[in-house]
Design a protein around this motif. Structure first.
Motif, short mmCIF file in Angstrom:
data_model
loop_
_atom_site.label_atom_id
_atom_site.label_comp_id
_atom_site.label_asym_id
_atom_site.label_seq_id
_atom_site.Cartn_x
_atom_site.Cartn_y
_atom_site.Cartn_z
N PHE A 49 45.60 -18.15 11.44
CA PHE A 49 44.23 -17.88 12.11
C PHE A 49 44.31 -16.71 13.09
O PHE A 49 43.73 -15.77 12.91
CB PHE A 49 44.18 -19.36 12.69
N SER A 68 41.01 -16.85 9.82
CA SER A 68 40.21 -17.93 8.78
C SER A 68 41.16 -19.43 9.34
O SER A 68 41.99 -19.58 9.56
CB SER A 68 41.20 -17.65 7.44
N LYS A 69 39.84 -20.34 9.55
CA LYS A 69 40.15 -21.95 9.87
C LYS A 69 40.52 -22.68 8.66
O LYS A 69 40.03 -22.39 7.67
CB LYS A 69 39.01 -22.15 10.59
N GLU A 120 45.34 -23.76 17.17
CA GLU A 120 44.12 -23.00 17.14
C GLU A 120 44.07 -22.65 15.67
O GLU A 120 44.66 -22.07 14.91
CB GLU A 120 43.94 -21.74 18.07
N GLY A 121 42.77 -22.87 15.03
CA GLY A 121 42.54 -22.50 13.56
C GLY A 121 42.61 -23.67 12.75
O GLY A 121 42.12 -23.39 11.61
N LEU A 122 43.31 -24.58 13.30
CA LEU A 122 43.10 -25.92 12.44
C LEU A 122 42.23 -27.03 13.04
O LEU A 122 42.48 -27.09 14.16
CB LEU A 122 44.76 -26.52 12.43
N ILE A 123 41.47 -27.48 12.30
CA ILE A 123 40.48 -28.68 12.71
C ILE A 123 40.76 -29.93 11.75
O ILE A 123 40.70 -29.92 10.60
CB ILE A 123 38.99 -28.31 12.67
#
Length: 190
Positions: A61, A66-67, A101-104
């Motif tokens: 990310f 890119s998530k 950050e970037g991982l949901i």
């Protein structure tokens, strides 16, 4: 096919099986940790690999913007239906401060208390800032979905009423019901 006997056993909620499946999926999208072979029944290995992999996602990310969204739905089914599962995936799910950050990570359940989740996840749910509540479909939404999926000739007020009664507006159940009607005809609803 989650309703098949092959996949519908206590292993569906097991933490080791969950980690293995999630890692296989992440690897298929190019997020690979060190080494090449996933050890299917080695929980410690899989947990470490999962932590390494989510760090890789965070680094990706930072570099690309890119998530990645990981959806884990049906948590309530584990405590309700897979009661013989001794080591559930609930304890494996990372707390908010462990997620780069970037991982949901989107968790889906009819309820969140009493699931055995990491306490920080349960507290975050109770605070409500990160919670999305999905109400049941109303009659208009049921009719709209039925009209999109079914032959318009069979979408009658009576069929919509039956769909509302049977599904109670539950989106997934409604979809299963509409699929069945599409396959077997409107009489299947009875």
């Amino acid at each position: 096919d989650p309703s098949s006997q092959l996949n519908n056993d206590s292993n569906r909620g097991d933490k080791t099986v969950f980690l293995y499946d999630v890692l296989k999926m992440m690897e298929s999208y190019g997020f690979k940790g060190e080494g090449h072979t996933l050890l299917y029944r080695d929980y410690s290995f899989l947990k470490n690999r999962f932590q390494d992999t989510i760090k890789i996602i965070g680094k990706n990310f930072t570099e690309s913007g890119s998530k990645v969204i990981l959806i884990v739905d049906g948590l309530d089914h584990i405590v309700r239906e897979y009661t013989s599962c001794v080591t559930t995936l609930m304890g494996v799910l990372p707390s908010s401060n462990e997620i780069p950050e970037g991982l949901i990570i989107l968790l889906g359940s009819q309820y969140f208390t009493g699931l055995g989740l990491n306490r920080s996840i349960e507290l975050e749910y109770l605070e409500g800032a990160s919670t999305v509540k999905m109400p049941p479909f109303n009659k208009k939404a049921v009719e709209s979905l039925a009209s999109k999926l079914l032959n318009k000739k069979i979408v009658t007020p009576a069929l919509i009423r039956e769909c509302m009664d049977k599904s109670q507006g539950h989106p997934l159940f409604l979809r299963y019901l509409l699929n069945k009607i599409q396959e077997e005809g409107p009489d299947v609803i009875k």
